[in-house]
Design a protein around this motif. Structure first.
Motif, PDB file in Angstrom:
ATOM      1  N   LYS A  37      32.179  15.670  75.760  1.00 41.79           N
ATOM      2  CA  LYS A  37      33.834  15.824  75.095  1.00 41.79           C
ATOM      3  C   LYS A  37      33.368  15.205  74.110  1.00 41.79           C
ATOM      4  CE  LYS A  37      37.718  15.940  78.439  1.00 41.79           C
ATOM      5  NZ  LYS A  37      38.564  15.497  79.147  1.00 41.79           N
ATOM      6  N   ILE A  38      32.473  13.897  73.581  1.00 49.30           N
ATOM      7  CA  ILE A  38      32.375  13.635  72.773  1.00 49.30           C
ATOM      8  C   ILE A  38      31.445  14.773  71.347  1.00 49.30           C
ATOM      9  CG2 ILE A  38      30.702  11.882  71.146  1.00 49.30           C
ATOM     10  CD1 ILE A  38      31.723  10.135  73.181  1.00 49.30           C
ATOM     11  N   ALA A  39      30.044  15.355  72.236  1.00 49.05           N
ATOM     12  CA  ALA A  39      29.292  16.271  72.020  1.00 49.05           C
ATOM     13  C   ALA A  39      30.017  17.701  71.638  1.00 49.05           C
ATOM     14  CB  ALA A  39      28.368  16.124  73.282  1.00 49.05           C
ATOM     15  N   GLU A  40      30.648  18.328  71.910  1.00 50.89           N
ATOM     16  CA  GLU A  40      31.744  19.267  72.089  1.00 50.89           C
ATOM     17  C   GLU A  40      32.620  19.488  70.995  1.00 50.89           C
ATOM     18  OE1 GLU A  40      31.351  20.985  76.887  1.00 50.89           O
ATOM     19  OE2 GLU A  40      33.010  20.309  76.632  1.00 50.89           O
ATOM     20  N   ASN A  41      32.901  18.348  71.288  1.00 49.16           N
ATOM     21  CA  ASN A  41      34.366  17.850  70.295  1.00 49.16           C
ATOM     22  C   ASN A  41      34.817  17.605  68.257  1.00 49.16           C
ATOM     23  OD1 ASN A  41      35.659  18.802  72.063  1.00 49.16           O
ATOM     24  ND2 ASN A  41      37.010  17.093  72.658  1.00 49.16           N
ATOM     25  N   HIS A  42      33.187  16.644  68.839  1.00 48.06           N
ATOM     26  CA  HIS A  42      32.876  15.891  66.795  1.00 48.06           C
ATOM     27  C   HIS A  42      31.472  16.367  66.538  1.00 48.06           C
ATOM     28  CE1 HIS A  42      36.299  13.612  67.733  1.00 48.06           C
ATOM     29  NE2 HIS A  42      35.720  13.878  69.061  1.00 48.06           N
ATOM     30  N   GLU A  43      31.035  17.922  67.055  1.00 48.93           N
ATOM     31  CA  GLU A  43      29.951  18.915  66.051  1.00 48.93           C
ATOM     32  C   GLU A  43      29.585  17.936  64.481  1.00 48.93           C
ATOM     33  OE1 GLU A  43      27.880  22.874  65.493  1.00 48.93           O
ATOM     34  OE2 GLU A  43      28.298  22.092  67.697  1.00 48.93           O
ATOM     35  N   LYS A  44      30.642  19.084  64.127  1.00 42.59           N
ATOM     36  CA  LYS A  44      30.807  18.301  62.593  1.00 42.59           C
ATOM     37  C   LYS A  44      30.521  17.068  61.961  1.00 42.59           C
ATOM     38  CE  LYS A  44      33.109  19.752  57.887  1.00 42.59           C
ATOM     39  NZ  LYS A  44      32.201  18.322  57.888  1.00 42.59           N
ATOM     40  N   GLU A  45      31.037  15.468  62.606  1.00 42.03           N
ATOM     41  CA  GLU A  45      31.299  14.739  62.521  1.00 42.03           C
ATOM     42  C   GLU A  45      29.308  14.654  63.079  1.00 42.03           C
ATOM     43  OE1 GLU A  45      33.680  10.716  63.145  1.00 42.03           O
ATOM     44  OE2 GLU A  45      34.145  12.730  63.895  1.00 42.03           O
ATOM     45  N   ILE A  46      28.683  14.558  63.729  1.00 45.39           N
ATOM     46  CA  ILE A  46      27.671  14.304  64.172  1.00 45.39           C
ATOM     47  C   ILE A  46      26.427  14.332  63.587  1.00 45.39           C
ATOM     48  CG2 ILE A  46      26.470  14.266  66.177  1.00 45.39           C
ATOM     49  CD1 ILE A  46      28.165  14.658  67.535  1.00 45.39           C
ATOM     50  N   VAL A  47      26.808  16.211  62.292  1.00 42.42           N
ATOM     51  CA  VAL A  47      25.837  16.775  61.911  1.00 42.42           C
ATOM     52  C   VAL A  47      25.856  16.107  60.825  1.00 42.42           C
ATOM     53  CG1 VAL A  47      25.803  18.895  60.436  1.00 42.42           C
ATOM     54  CG2 VAL A  47      26.012  19.504  63.034  1.00 42.42           C
ATOM     55  N   ASP A  48      27.395  15.222  60.194  1.00 40.63           N
ATOM     56  CA  ASP A  48      27.752  15.403  59.414  1.00 40.63           C
ATOM     57  C   ASP A  48      26.947  13.827  59.051  1.00 40.63           C
ATOM     58  OD1 ASP A  48      28.621  17.099  58.030  1.00 40.63           O
ATOM     59  OD2 ASP A  48      30.780  16.197  57.814  1.00 40.63           O
ATOM     60  N   ALA A  49      26.914  13.033  59.917  1.00 40.45           N
ATOM     61  CA  ALA A  49      25.971  11.596  59.655  1.00 40.45           C
ATOM     62  C   ALA A  49      24.544  11.735  60.022  1.00 40.45           C
ATOM     63  CB  ALA A  49      26.625  10.921  61.382  1.00 40.45           C
ATOM     64  N   LEU A  50      24.164  13.131  60.814  1.00 36.36           N
ATOM     65  CA  LEU A  50      22.970  12.576  60.886  1.00 36.36           C
ATOM     66  C   LEU A  50      22.038  13.405  59.662  1.00 36.36           C
ATOM     67  CD1 LEU A  50      22.472  14.204  64.348  1.00 36.36           C
ATOM     68  CD2 LEU A  50      21.418  12.813  63.891  1.00 36.36           C
ATOM     69  N   TYR A  51      23.285  14.095  58.371  1.00 39.60           N
ATOM     70  CA  TYR A  51      22.665  14.634  57.449  1.00 39.60           C
ATOM     71  C   TYR A  51      22.107  13.101  56.772  1.00 39.60           C
ATOM     72  CZ  TYR A  51      21.557  17.566  53.205  1.00 39.60           C
ATOM     73  OH  TYR A  51      21.698  17.409  51.811  1.00 39.60           O
ATOM     74  N   SER A  52      23.616  12.567  56.427  1.00 42.29           N
ATOM     75  CA  SER A  52      23.749  11.496  55.866  1.00 42.29           C
ATOM     76  C   SER A  52      22.519  10.167  56.106  1.00 42.29           C
ATOM     77  CB  SER A  52      24.842  10.356  56.558  1.00 42.29           C
ATOM     78  OG  SER A  52      25.137   9.610  55.320  1.00 42.29           O
ATOM     79  N   ASP A  53      22.035  10.119  57.747  1.00 42.15           N
ATOM     80  CA  ASP A  53      21.086   9.529  57.696  1.00 42.15           C
ATOM     81  C   ASP A  53      19.715  10.226  57.437  1.00 42.15           C
ATOM     82  OD1 ASP A  53      22.949   7.162  58.625  1.00 42.15           O
ATOM     83  OD2 ASP A  53      22.736   8.444  60.736  1.00 42.15           O
ATOM     84  N   LEU A  54      19.357  11.338  57.354  1.00 40.45           N
ATOM     85  CA  LEU A  54      18.104  11.854  57.692  1.00 40.45           C
ATOM     86  C   LEU A  54      18.200  13.038  56.471  1.00 40.45           C
ATOM     87  CD1 LEU A  54      17.583  10.635  61.413  1.00 40.45           C
ATOM     88  CD2 LEU A  54      15.564  10.129  59.595  1.00 40.45           C
ATOM     89  N   SER A  55      18.814  13.764  56.613  1.00 43.26           N
ATOM     90  CA  SER A  55      19.235  15.306  55.579  1.00 43.26           C
ATOM     91  C   SER A  55      18.725  15.470  56.348  1.00 43.26           C
ATOM     92  CB  SER A  55      18.290  14.640  54.609  1.00 43.26           C
ATOM     93  OG  SER A  55      18.939  14.384  53.280  1.00 43.26           O
ATOM     94  N   LYS A  56      18.962  15.970  57.630  1.00 41.38           N
ATOM     95  CA  LYS A  56      18.847  16.258  58.876  1.00 41.38           C
ATOM     96  C   LYS A  56      19.354  18.362  58.973  1.00 41.38           C
ATOM     97  CE  LYS A  56      17.377  14.697  62.858  1.00 41.38           C
ATOM     98  NZ  LYS A  56      17.435  14.277  64.257  1.00 41.38           N
TER      99      LYS A  56
END
Length: 477
Positions: A37-56
């Motif tokens: 559910k974490i992976a399914e329901n919080h995709e944007k939040e996770i993507v934003d965090a990965l962009y913040s850390d690595l500009s991924k």
């Protein structure tokens, strides 16, 4: 986080584990579904965090991290009931009549220390295995990816059973405090230097350890191949995976001298198609994770032994921590770039007289986490598979073995110890307990003292598999 906090967390998790809660199939399923559910329901939040850390790039974040966590959860949910079943084992004549089985049981309370380059995937993938196997677990995310660490701490706190699954954020002091505790297994992903510290700490309590490290993963390129396809795959695996900041990213290429012009032309052409004429401004390349790693990579490029070996790229933007895809040709074998794992967007090409010489070149160095071969020559392929010792091999592609849950993923020698993914994750966090079942019949007097000559003849015949001797001993002949 102080020592008392670490002790308190482990104490609480041990109490939960001792209650038997985590061993139940229903609990394991509920926690795996929570991670899904974490992976399914919080995709944007996770993507934003990965962009913040690595500009991924968003697509890389989804394909290489979020999607793989989903797949791992679903694979565990599908296979868990079968994985938990005892495995029948053969009984022997020495214990006749009997039955035997191998029962997988959780190890207990385990520690997962994850890495910064794939901070979502490399945190949750081993945790999935630990939960599936029925353990209580502490996750220590990397402080070098603070945004993702914070998201993991928040979301796991909301979704999972925090009496059995905890996230501890922090840096060296917190990790040190955790390593002082007694664990039933430690799973570490990172570099060999820290891996040795983890292993040394584990010896105090004889704690088993999985070390997922790295190494210099080679790519051997033959001449009889589809160059366009091969080069696109190499580029995708090198620069399309965190701009080279991946443990299985190609670290260097080996090819025959005659093959260099065609290979270089193809690589330059495809790199421009992928990232444009000004790759520092491409939105499809991750940045270097921090200033320390930017300086480390710059030092590799500025080494006097290789400074004139750059044949493509080399541009740098220190303010934005960007380094363009860079190819170097015929760097000295004793240069720093050939001694250390690069873990960045630099790719040396080493030339040999004939492609078969690459096997000796690789084997003269530490065993890599991965090794790759592009060829249409079946004999070379067979020799490569037979003679190259690495964590994993891929023929005519790179890095894809990581995405196959049916294959174990792990290193060998300097590239690590232990493996995981799919069923192998469950096995990594389980103890295979041997169980022998007997009843009260078939109690042979020959096993007990006094040890008479006739008993000795019987037991020797039994253990030697001597049927005729066994019959003779039974009838007293």
């Amino acid at each position: 986080m102080g020592m008392v906090d670490a002790e308190a967390i482990v104490k609480e998790l041990r109490e939960t584990y001792s209650s038997g809660k985590t061993k139940k199939y229903e609990w394991r399923v509920s926690q795996l579904k929570a991670l899904l559910k974490i992976a399914e329901n919080h995709e944007k939040e996770i993507v934003d965090a990965l962009y913040s850390d690595l500009s991924k790039p968003e697509l890389e974040s989804f394909i290489h991290e979020i999607s793989m966590v989903k797949t791992s959860c679903k694979h565990a949910l599908k296979g868990l009931k079968q994985w938990m079943k005892p495995e029948k084992a053969k009984a022997t004549i020495t214990s006749f009549p009997s039955s035997a089985e191998i029962v997988p049981e959780p190890l207990g309370v385990v520690l997962v220390i994850s890495a910064w380059n794939y901070p979502f995937l490399l945190s949750l993938d081993p945790v999935i295995g630990a939960i599936a196997a029925g353990n209580a677990v502490v996750l220590k995310p990397s402080e070098i990816a603070p945004a993702t660490s914070s998201v993991l701490a928040k979301l796991l706190g909301q979704y999972v059973d925090v009496t059995a699954i905890r996230v501890v954020e922090g840096a060296v002091p917190e990790t040190t405090a955790l390593l002082e505790q007694k664990w039933d297994k430690i799973f570490y992903t990172g570099n060999g230097k820290i891996g040795r510290i983890v292993l040394a700490a584990a010896t105090k309590h004889l704690t088993p350890v999985v070390l997922e490290l790295g190494g210099k993963s080679p790519v051997v390129v033959d001449s009889n191949i589809n160059f366009k396809v091969a080069v696109r795959r190499i580029i995708s695996g090198k620069w399309g995976c965190n701009n080279g900041q991946a443990c299985v990213a190609p670290d260097y290429i080996i090819t025959a001298k005659d093959n260099v012009p065609k290979l270089l032309d193809s690589m330059k052409h495809e790199l421009e198609k992928f990232y444009g004429k000004d790759p520092l401004n491409s939105g499809d390349l991750s940045r270097i994770v921090n200033a320390n790693h930017f300086r480390r990579l710059s030092n590799l490029l500025d080494d006097t032994k290789v400074i004139d070996k750059v044949v493509h790229g080399g541009q740098r933007d220190e303010n934005n921590l960007k380094i363009a895809p860079t190819i170097l040709l015929d760097v000295p074998h004793d240069s720093l770039i050939m001694k250390e794992e690069i873990f960045g967007p630099l790719l040396p090409i080493i030339t040999v007289n004939k492609v078969e010489d690459s096997i000796h070149f690789i084997n003269a160095r530490e065993k890599p986490l991965a090794a790759y071969l592009f060829t249409s020559n079946k004999k070379l392929e067979e020799e490569f598979v037979m003679n190259i010792s690495a964590g994993g091999l891929v023929i005519n592609d790179v890095t894809l073995h990581v995405a196959n849950s049916s294959l174990p993923f792990g290193g060998v020698g300097e590239s690590g110890m232990g493996s995981y993914h799919g069923r192998f994750s469950f096995d990594t966090f389980s103890h295979k307990k041997a169980v022998l079942h007997r009843n009260f019949s078939g109690d042979a007097p020959q096993r007990y003292p006094p040890y008479t000559p006739s008993k000795a003849r019987f037991l020797k015949a039994l253990l030697n598999g001597d049927i005729l001797g066994l019959i003779r001993a039974l009838i007293g002949w």
